[in-house]
Scaffold this active site. Structure first.
Site, PDB file in Angstrom:
ATOM      1  N   ASP A  56     -37.743  79.086 -46.455  1.00  0.00           N
ATOM      2  CA  ASP A  56     -37.297  80.669 -46.920  1.00  0.00           C
ATOM      3  C   ASP A  56     -36.731  81.515 -46.653  1.00  0.00           C
ATOM      4  O   ASP A  56     -36.257  82.749 -46.388  1.00  0.00           O
ATOM      5  CB  ASP A  56     -38.628  80.808 -48.525  1.00  0.00           C
ATOM      6  N   ASP A  95     -38.301  74.788 -49.979  1.00  0.00           N
ATOM      7  CA  ASP A  95     -39.606  75.874 -50.337  1.00  0.00           C
ATOM      8  C   ASP A  95     -39.240  76.732 -51.507  1.00  0.00           C
ATOM      9  O   ASP A  95     -38.303  76.749 -51.602  1.00  0.00           O
ATOM     10  CB  ASP A  95     -39.152  76.594 -49.338  1.00  0.00           C
ATOM     11  N   LYS A 124     -42.497  72.521 -50.800  1.00  0.00           N
ATOM     12  CA  LYS A 124     -43.182  73.263 -49.936  1.00  0.00           C
ATOM     13  C   LYS A 124     -43.646  74.363 -51.013  1.00  0.00           C
ATOM     14  O   LYS A 124     -42.903  75.023 -50.809  1.00  0.00           O
ATOM     15  CB  LYS A 124     -42.852  73.252 -48.859  1.00  0.00           C
ATOM     16  N   GLU A 126     -46.509  77.559 -51.524  1.00  0.00           N
ATOM     17  CA  GLU A 126     -47.979  78.299 -50.324  1.00  0.00           C
ATOM     18  C   GLU A 126     -48.859  78.753 -51.189  1.00  0.00           C
ATOM     19  O   GLU A 126     -48.458  79.391 -51.822  1.00  0.00           O
ATOM     20  CB  GLU A 126     -47.263  79.585 -49.525  1.00  0.00           C
ATOM     21  N   GLU A 193     -49.615  77.346 -39.985  1.00  0.00           N
ATOM     22  CA  GLU A 193     -48.731  78.324 -39.711  1.00  0.00           C
ATOM     23  C   GLU A 193     -49.707  79.184 -38.920  1.00  0.00           C
ATOM     24  O   GLU A 193     -50.668  79.570 -39.249  1.00  0.00           O
ATOM     25  CB  GLU A 193     -47.819  79.568 -40.538  1.00  0.00           C
TER      26      GLU A 193
END
Ligand code: KIV
Length: 275
Positions: A56, A95, A124, A126, A193
């Site tokens: 993204d 994403d 993926k 978050e 990250e």
């Protein structure tokens, strides 16, 4: 264009989740890059990358937004379709954009769209402990999942900026617990990250699944960079962890090849790219 499609053969079998697990077991570094269109996807494939992420980050590098928050599922599907047409060997990860996985059912519907319409093989998302139920639900439906921890760009407005995460002992401890919980819930890959290298090394050693880092130090099982950062296309302030692979070369293909080699021989990331 797309001449690589004629070269498809068994000598370059497509990367799968098992390939990534074997690479971790054999201590071969995994080279990952983002891509957003078919032409760059073909270059990244030719350069030997193992995983391609339709991130993204496209909201920032393609659409010109300041954050990834405005990116929609339709945007990622559109770019994923294009990238999947340019790829043969690399494993394609997509994403899940902001608020497209707020409940298990919503996450499942949207992951299915990324796979069926976009051609993604892994999604993926978050999140930490709060995403365990979502990851478990997707994994129970045989969807391959990457859990993204550390700096979570979709949370930028809540977090108050893009900052290194896990510097304090309690935050580091929480991230280790979250990573373990997400692995137990069925995550096939964990992405870290912007965290201190020591924490990246610790989480990588504690997990059985492959751990990919971006600004998480040299000890993770693989590295990922945003394509436009490594090609020095991104304007303005560059992230500390990024390196300009166009320096001294005369083509994007050579720059991407040099990135893949540097990940494999562990010359990237160097100390100046780490926290
Ligand atoms: O969106 C993206 O490109 C990412 C990478 C920075 C890992 O999530």
């Amino acid at each position: 264009m797309y001449t690589h499609l004629q070269e498809r053969d068994a000598a370059r079998p497509p990367v799968t989740v098992s390939t990534l697990a074997n690479m971790k077991a054999e201590r071969q570094k995994i080279a990952c890059i983002t891509a957003y269109d078919a032409s760059f996807a073909a270059l990244v494939d030719e350069a030997g990358a193992d995983v391609v992420l339709v991130g993204d980050s496209l909201g920032m590098v393609i659409q010109g937004h300041n954050t990834t928050v405005p990116v929609t599922l339709e945007d990622v599907i559109y770019h994923c379709k294009a990238v999947s047409r340019g790829l043969y060997r690399p494993f394609l990860m997509a994403d899940m954009p902001f608020m497209t996985y707020a409940s298990p059912e919503q996450a499942l519907n949207n992951a299915v769209r990324l796979m069926q319409e976009g051609g993604a093989k892994m999604v993926k998302l978050e999140g930490g402990a709060s995403q365990v139920a979502i990851v478990e639900f997707l994994a129970n439906h045989d969807i391959a999942v990457c859990a993204h921890l550390g700096l979570k760009p979709q949370s930028v407005h809540k977090a108050g900026g893009f900052r290194v995460q896990g510097r304090k002992d309690d935050a580091a401890e929480q991230m280790r617990r979250d990573a373990k919980a997400l692995e137990q819930a069925g995550a096939d890959v964990v992405l870290l990250e912007c965290i201190p290298s020591a924490l990246g090394a610790q989480i990588t050693a504690e997990l059985s699944v492959p751990v990919i880092g971006i600004g998480a130090g040299p000890e993770t099982d693989g590295q990922i960079l945003v394509l436009y950062d490594l090609l020095d296309i991104t304007t303005g302030r560059k992230p500390k962890f990024s390196r300009n692979f166009m320096a001294g070369v005369d083509s994007p293909l050579q720059a991407i090849k040099n990135y893949v080699s540097a990940v494999r021989d562990q010359s990237y990331p160097a100390p100046e790219h780490c926290f």
